[in-house]
Design a protein around this motif. Structure first.
Motif, mmCIF file in Angstrom:
data_model
loop_
_atom_site.group_PDB
_atom_site.id
_atom_site.type_symbol
_atom_site.label_atom_id
_atom_site.label_comp_id
_atom_site.label_asym_id
_atom_site.label_seq_id
_atom_site.Cartn_x
_atom_site.Cartn_y
_atom_site.Cartn_z
ATOM 1 N N GLU A 127 0.822 -1.206 0.000
ATOM 2 C CA GLU A 127 0.000 0.000 0.000
ATOM 3 C C GLU A 127 0.862 1.266 0.000
ATOM 4 O OE1 GLU A 127 -3.169 0.090 2.831
ATOM 5 O OE2 GLU A 127 -3.677 -2.019 2.509
ATOM 6 N N LEU A 128 1.990 1.219 0.681
ATOM 7 C CA LEU A 128 2.885 2.381 0.683
ATOM 8 C C LEU A 128 3.479 2.610 -0.707
ATOM 9 C CD1 LEU A 128 4.660 1.839 4.117
ATOM 10 C CD2 LEU A 128 3.192 3.771 3.499
ATOM 11 N N TYR A 129 3.879 1.529 -1.369
ATOM 12 C CA TYR A 129 4.380 1.667 -2.741
ATOM 13 C C TYR A 129 3.287 2.200 -3.673
ATOM 14 C CZ TYR A 129 8.900 -0.683 -2.008
ATOM 15 O OH TYR A 129 10.181 -0.996 -1.602
ATOM 16 N N ASP A 130 2.053 1.743 -3.455
ATOM 17 C CA ASP A 130 0.935 2.231 -4.274
ATOM 18 C C ASP A 130 0.742 3.734 -4.099
ATOM 19 O OD1 ASP A 130 0.460 -0.295 -5.269
ATOM 20 O OD2 ASP A 130 -1.217 -0.730 -3.915
ATOM 21 N N LEU A 131 0.857 4.207 -2.849
ATOM 22 C CA LEU A 131 0.715 5.643 -2.593
ATOM 23 C C LEU A 131 1.826 6.433 -3.280
ATOM 24 C CD1 LEU A 131 -0.266 5.630 1.199
ATOM 25 C CD2 LEU A 131 -1.725 6.294 -0.719
ATOM 26 N N ILE A 132 3.037 5.875 -3.263
ATOM 27 C CA ILE A 132 4.160 6.551 -3.919
ATOM 28 C C ILE A 132 3.935 6.609 -5.426
ATOM 29 C CG2 ILE A 132 6.625 6.369 -4.448
ATOM 30 C CD1 ILE A 132 6.922 5.061 -1.631
ATOM 31 N N GLU A 133 3.483 5.492 -6.003
ATOM 32 C CA GLU A 133 3.227 5.460 -7.444
ATOM 33 C C GLU A 133 2.139 6.464 -7.830
ATOM 34 O OE1 GLU A 133 2.000 2.276 -10.996
ATOM 35 O OE2 GLU A 133 2.173 1.615 -8.907
ATOM 36 N N ALA A 134 1.081 6.521 -7.022
ATOM 37 C CA ALA A 134 0.001 7.472 -7.296
ATOM 38 C C ALA A 134 0.512 8.901 -7.186
ATOM 39 C CB ALA A 134 -1.152 7.246 -6.320
ATOM 40 N N GLY A 135 1.386 9.146 -6.207
ATOM 41 C CA GLY A 135 1.959 10.483 -6.057
ATOM 42 C C GLY A 135 2.823 10.864 -7.241
ATOM 43 N N HIS A 198 10.346 9.323 -0.066
ATOM 44 C CA HIS A 198 9.320 8.365 0.358
ATOM 45 C C HIS A 198 9.679 6.958 -0.124
ATOM 46 C CE1 HIS A 198 5.866 11.538 0.814
ATOM 47 N NE2 HIS A 198 6.821 11.688 1.711
ATOM 48 N N LEU A 199 10.126 6.866 -1.369
ATOM 49 C CA LEU A 199 10.484 5.568 -1.942
ATOM 50 C C LEU A 199 11.665 4.945 -1.195
ATOM 51 C CD1 LEU A 199 10.121 3.425 -4.116
ATOM 52 C CD2 LEU A 199 11.575 4.792 -5.632
ATOM 53 N N LYS A 200 12.683 5.748 -0.915
ATOM 54 C CA LYS A 200 13.841 5.236 -0.171
ATOM 55 C C LYS A 200 13.428 4.777 1.221
ATOM 56 C CE LYS A 200 17.268 8.138 -2.544
ATOM 57 N NZ LYS A 200 18.221 9.265 -2.385
ATOM 58 N N LEU A 201 12.492 5.496 1.835
ATOM 59 C CA LEU A 201 12.033 5.121 3.169
ATOM 60 C C LEU A 201 11.335 3.766 3.141
ATOM 61 C CD1 LEU A 201 11.498 5.749 6.155
ATOM 62 C CD2 LEU A 201 9.439 7.002 5.453
ATOM 63 N N VAL A 202 10.452 3.563 2.176
ATOM 64 C CA VAL A 202 9.734 2.292 2.104
ATOM 65 C C VAL A 202 10.685 1.148 1.754
ATOM 66 C CG1 VAL A 202 7.834 1.037 1.018
ATOM 67 C CG2 VAL A 202 7.591 3.471 1.520
ATOM 68 N N ASP A 203 11.656 1.411 0.898
ATOM 69 C CA ASP A 203 12.660 0.390 0.597
ATOM 70 C C ASP A 203 13.371 -0.049 1.874
ATOM 71 O OD1 ASP A 203 12.129 0.369 -2.120
ATOM 72 O OD2 ASP A 203 13.786 1.727 -2.644
ATOM 73 N N ALA A 204 13.740 0.927 2.711
ATOM 74 C CA ALA A 204 14.435 0.612 3.963
ATOM 75 C C ALA A 204 13.530 -0.170 4.908
ATOM 76 C CB ALA A 204 14.924 1.897 4.628
ATOM 77 N N ILE A 205 12.261 0.211 4.965
ATOM 78 C CA ILE A 205 11.310 -0.517 5.813
ATOM 79 C C ILE A 205 11.152 -1.949 5.313
ATOM 80 C CG2 ILE A 205 8.894 -0.639 6.550
ATOM 81 C CD1 ILE A 205 8.857 2.461 6.391
ATOM 82 N N ARG A 206 11.061 -2.115 4.003
ATOM 83 C CA ARG A 206 10.874 -3.456 3.426
ATOM 84 C C ARG A 206 12.037 -4.371 3.784
ATOM 85 N NH1 ARG A 206 11.897 -5.741 -1.933
ATOM 86 N NH2 ARG A 206 12.668 -3.723 -2.652
ATOM 87 N N PHE A 207 13.255 -3.816 3.803
ATOM 88 C CA PHE A 207 14.436 -4.628 4.111
ATOM 89 C C PHE A 207 14.776 -4.621 5.606
ATOM 90 C CE2 PHE A 207 15.166 -3.731 -0.444
ATOM 91 C CZ PHE A 207 15.273 -5.040 -0.893
ATOM 92 N N ARG A 208 13.863 -4.079 6.429
ATOM 93 C CA ARG A 208 14.047 -4.037 7.885
ATOM 94 C C ARG A 208 15.354 -3.345 8.260
ATOM 95 N NH1 ARG A 208 8.781 -5.241 8.716
ATOM 96 N NH2 ARG A 208 8.230 -7.182 7.707
ATOM 97 N N ASP A 209 15.694 -2.310 7.527
ATOM 98 C CA ASP A 209 16.933 -1.581 7.762
ATOM 99 C C ASP A 209 16.602 -0.297 8.517
ATOM 100 O OD1 ASP A 209 19.333 -0.176 7.679
ATOM 101 O OD2 ASP A 209 19.788 -0.768 5.612
ATOM 102 N N LEU A 210 16.613 -0.381 9.831
ATOM 103 C CA LEU A 210 16.218 0.759 10.654
ATOM 104 C C LEU A 210 17.166 1.940 10.470
ATOM 105 C CD1 LEU A 210 14.487 2.101 12.799
ATOM 106 C CD2 LEU A 210 15.852 0.940 14.549
ATOM 107 N N ALA A 211 18.460 1.688 10.417
ATOM 108 C CA ALA A 211 19.426 2.784 10.291
ATOM 109 C C ALA A 211 19.189 3.563 9.002
ATOM 110 C CB ALA A 211 20.849 2.231 10.331
ATOM 111 N N ALA A 212 18.969 2.846 7.908
ATOM 112 C CA ALA A 212 18.727 3.524 6.633
ATOM 113 C C ALA A 212 17.411 4.292 6.669
ATOM 114 C CB ALA A 212 18.710 2.495 5.498
ATOM 115 N N ALA A 213 16.386 3.691 7.271
ATOM 116 C CA ALA A 213 15.084 4.347 7.365
ATOM 117 C C ALA A 213 15.186 5.634 8.175
ATOM 118 C CB ALA A 213 14.058 3.400 7.990
#
Length: 234
Positions: A127-135, A198-213
């Motif tokens: 859903e987060l990726y969908d919001l980014i795509e719509a944006g 936003h895209l970089k943030l969701v990528d970091a969340i997807r990979f469970r990378d807290l530091a990057a997020a």
């Protein structure tokens, strides 16, 4: 369960008594309240304050008044949206600056990010990726609004799967939206960069990378803070 009242603004006293009974577990969502006539007798008041009390309970999401054969007042559970509306109104009517709001966002959004990274589900990510795509699409055709950005940040908060957090962030929606709109007025060309972050943030969340997020979100918020420094929301 109810006590007679004989003070000014009796409708508020009635509301307080019903709230107290809910807190004590003597009344629960789904329970049908006594009829107006019965409430008048139990509280020792006229129909006017009883009706006003029911309106207050309905406005705060604690009751719904139905009509018909099975009509009357029924207790309900207030939704996060309903509770958030009240908080949003209070914040929106306060003399806040856009910088005040952004500082609060740094504390709240960065503070909940560990839970988001830990708990976000596959559906959340999609859903987060969908919001980014719509944006991105809206940005290309000139229909992008800060409401879309605010919706993204609220959806991130929902990914913590904590109703208290969702309620808090949704209650902050009004000031959040106004601060984003002020930032857009100052730097309208920043929309593309915001979506990329936003895209970089969701990528970091997807990979469970807290530091990057945290790095992405902190820079995202700091950039907004720099744009709206000393800017009022009015």
């Amino acid at each position: 369960m109810f006590s007679r009242v004989n003070v000014d603004r009796v409708s508020l006293v009635i509301v307080d008594q019903i709230k107290g009974l809910i807190r004590e577990g003597k009344l629960r969502p789904g329970d049908r309240l006594p009829t107006e006539r019965e409430l008048c007798q139990r509280f020792g008041v006229s129909r006017v304050p009883v009706r006003e009390a029911l309106r207050v309970l309905e406005a705060t999401g604690l009751a719904t008044v139905r009509v018909g054969a099975r009509g009357g007042g029924y207790l309900t559970s207030p939704t996060a949206e309903r509770l958030g509306e009240g908080l949003s109104d209070l914040l929106s009517l306060s003399p806040l600056t856009a910088a005040n709001v952004t500082e609060a966002r740094m504390i709240v959004e960065l503070g909940i990010l560990p839970l988001v990274v830990e708990r976000a589900t596959a559906d959340d990510i999609t859903e987060l990726y969908d919001l980014i795509e719509a944006g991105g699409t809206a940005l290309q055709d000139g229909t992008y609004t800060m409401e879309m950005s605010a919706a993204f940040h609220i959806r991130v908060a929902d990914s913590a799967h904590n109703p208290a957090i969702s309620m808090l962030v949704r209650g902050f929606h009004g000031p959040l939206l106004m601060s984003l709109e002020k930032a857009m007025e100052i730097a309208p060309a920043m929309g593309r960069l915001g979506i990329d972050e936003h895209l970089k943030l969701v990528d970091a969340i997807r990979f469970r990378d807290l530091a990057a997020a945290e790095t992405v979100l902190r820079e995202h918020l700091h950039r907004t803070a720099r744009r709206v420094e000393h800017t009022r929301l009015d």
